[in-house]
Design a protein around this motif. Sequence first.
Motif, PDB file in Angstrom:
ATOM      1  N   GLY A  80     -35.090 -15.066  -0.008  1.00  0.00           N
ATOM      2  CA  GLY A  80     -35.552 -14.300   1.148  1.00  0.00           C
ATOM      3  C   GLY A  80     -36.354 -13.074   0.750  1.00  0.00           C
ATOM      4  N   VAL A  81     -35.930 -12.374  -0.273  1.00  0.00           N
ATOM      5  CA  VAL A  81     -36.667 -11.193  -0.736  1.00  0.00           C
ATOM      6  C   VAL A  81     -38.030 -11.597  -1.281  1.00  0.00           C
ATOM      7  CG1 VAL A  81     -36.713  -9.370  -2.479  1.00  0.00           C
ATOM      8  CG2 VAL A  81     -34.656  -9.769  -1.169  1.00  0.00           C
ATOM      9  N   VAL A  82     -38.063 -12.648  -2.084  1.00  0.00           N
ATOM     10  CA  VAL A  82     -39.338 -13.094  -2.662  1.00  0.00           C
ATOM     11  C   VAL A  82     -40.318 -13.480  -1.564  1.00  0.00           C
ATOM     12  CG1 VAL A  82     -40.405 -14.933  -4.033  1.00  0.00           C
ATOM     13  CG2 VAL A  82     -38.368 -13.779  -4.876  1.00  0.00           C
ATOM     14  N   VAL A  83     -39.833 -14.184  -0.546  1.00  0.00           N
ATOM     15  CA  VAL A  83     -40.709 -14.649   0.528  1.00  0.00           C
ATOM     16  C   VAL A  83     -41.185 -13.491   1.402  1.00  0.00           C
ATOM     17  CG1 VAL A  83     -40.735 -16.010   2.651  1.00  0.00           C
ATOM     18  CG2 VAL A  83     -39.778 -16.975   0.569  1.00  0.00           C
ATOM     19  N   SER A  84     -40.326 -12.524   1.687  1.00  0.00           N
ATOM     20  CA  SER A  84     -40.668 -11.484   2.666  1.00  0.00           C
ATOM     21  C   SER A  84     -41.176 -10.182   2.074  1.00  0.00           C
ATOM     22  CB  SER A  84     -39.443 -11.195   3.530  1.00  0.00           C
ATOM     23  OG  SER A  84     -38.380 -10.707   2.738  1.00  0.00           O
ATOM     24  N   ARG A  86     -43.912  -9.304   0.530  1.00  0.00           N
ATOM     25  CA  ARG A  86     -45.321  -8.951   0.816  1.00  0.00           C
ATOM     26  C   ARG A  86     -45.519  -8.505   2.248  1.00  0.00           C
ATOM     27  NH1 ARG A  86     -49.287 -12.602  -2.879  1.00  0.00           N
ATOM     28  NH2 ARG A  86     -48.017 -12.404  -4.738  1.00  0.00           N
ATOM     29  N   ARG A  87     -44.768  -9.073   3.162  1.00  0.00           N
ATOM     30  CA  ARG A  87     -44.905  -8.702   4.571  1.00  0.00           C
ATOM     31  C   ARG A  87     -44.207  -7.388   4.901  1.00  0.00           C
ATOM     32  NH1 ARG A  87     -43.032 -14.045   6.861  1.00  0.00           N
ATOM     33  NH2 ARG A  87     -44.671 -15.364   6.095  1.00  0.00           N
ATOM     34  N   LEU A  88     -43.023  -7.200   4.338  1.00  0.00           N
ATOM     35  CA  LEU A  88     -42.197  -6.073   4.749  1.00  0.00           C
ATOM     36  C   LEU A  88     -42.148  -4.925   3.751  1.00  0.00           C
ATOM     37  CD1 LEU A  88     -39.117  -8.110   6.068  1.00  0.00           C
ATOM     38  CD2 LEU A  88     -41.033  -7.202   7.392  1.00  0.00           C
ATOM     39  N   GLY A  89     -42.571  -5.168   2.531  1.00  0.00           N
ATOM     40  CA  GLY A  89     -42.412  -4.169   1.482  1.00  0.00           C
ATOM     41  C   GLY A  89     -41.051  -4.349   0.826  1.00  0.00           C
ATOM     42  N   LEU A  95     -33.409  -4.858   2.380  1.00  0.00           N
ATOM     43  CA  LEU A  95     -32.409  -4.555   3.398  1.00  0.00           C
ATOM     44  C   LEU A  95     -32.197  -5.722   4.358  1.00  0.00           C
ATOM     45  CD1 LEU A  95     -33.282  -0.831   4.185  1.00  0.00           C
ATOM     46  CD2 LEU A  95     -31.327  -1.712   2.905  1.00  0.00           C
ATOM     47  N   VAL A  96     -33.288  -6.348   4.796  1.00  0.00           N
ATOM     48  CA  VAL A  96     -33.161  -7.502   5.694  1.00  0.00           C
ATOM     49  C   VAL A  96     -32.426  -8.637   4.984  1.00  0.00           C
ATOM     50  CG1 VAL A  96     -34.474  -9.318   6.876  1.00  0.00           C
ATOM     51  CG2 VAL A  96     -35.144  -6.920   7.136  1.00  0.00           C
ATOM     52  N   ALA A  97     -32.812  -8.907   3.753  1.00  0.00           N
ATOM     53  CA  ALA A  97     -32.160  -9.978   3.000  1.00  0.00           C
ATOM     54  C   ALA A  97     -30.695  -9.651   2.736  1.00  0.00           C
ATOM     55  CB  ALA A  97     -32.903 -10.237   1.693  1.00  0.00           C
ATOM     56  N   LEU A  98     -30.372  -8.374   2.544  1.00  0.00           N
ATOM     57  CA  LEU A  98     -28.982  -7.969   2.328  1.00  0.00           C
ATOM     58  C   LEU A  98     -28.129  -8.260   3.563  1.00  0.00           C
ATOM     59  CD1 LEU A  98     -26.966  -6.646   0.383  1.00  0.00           C
ATOM     60  CD2 LEU A  98     -27.589  -4.450   1.399  1.00  0.00           C
TER      61      LEU A  98
END
Length: 114
Positions: A80-84, A86-89, A95-98
């Motif tokens: 999830g972190v790798v995918v997101s 670039r979009r979210l920083g 934090l979202v992935a956590l």
Amino acid sequence: MASVWELLVKTLAGGLLVVAFALVGEVVQPKRFAGLFGAAPAVALAGLTVAVIFKGRQSAQREAIGMIVGAGAMIVYCFGVVVSIRRLGALRASLVALVVWAFLAAGLYVAVFE
């Protein structure tokens, strides 16, 4: 409360396994794989060793399954972190992935153990 013997075994098992995994990390090539042999596997094995000695195989099995469930949720977190990122920083993606990891790990725990 843990007995003195249990604390002694935890200390010795943890220390010896951390040293052993650190030595493996030193000799493995390429060096980027050395992190695979960091403290987490050693601490997990030490915890399972202590569980077998003081609480029995059933307790150790339950703890091992819990580790597998947590690791599966952590794989989803990493993806999830790798995918997101670039979009979210980096901070927001982490934090979202956590939050996703926490809910997923809790859900898997309930599904497996309840």
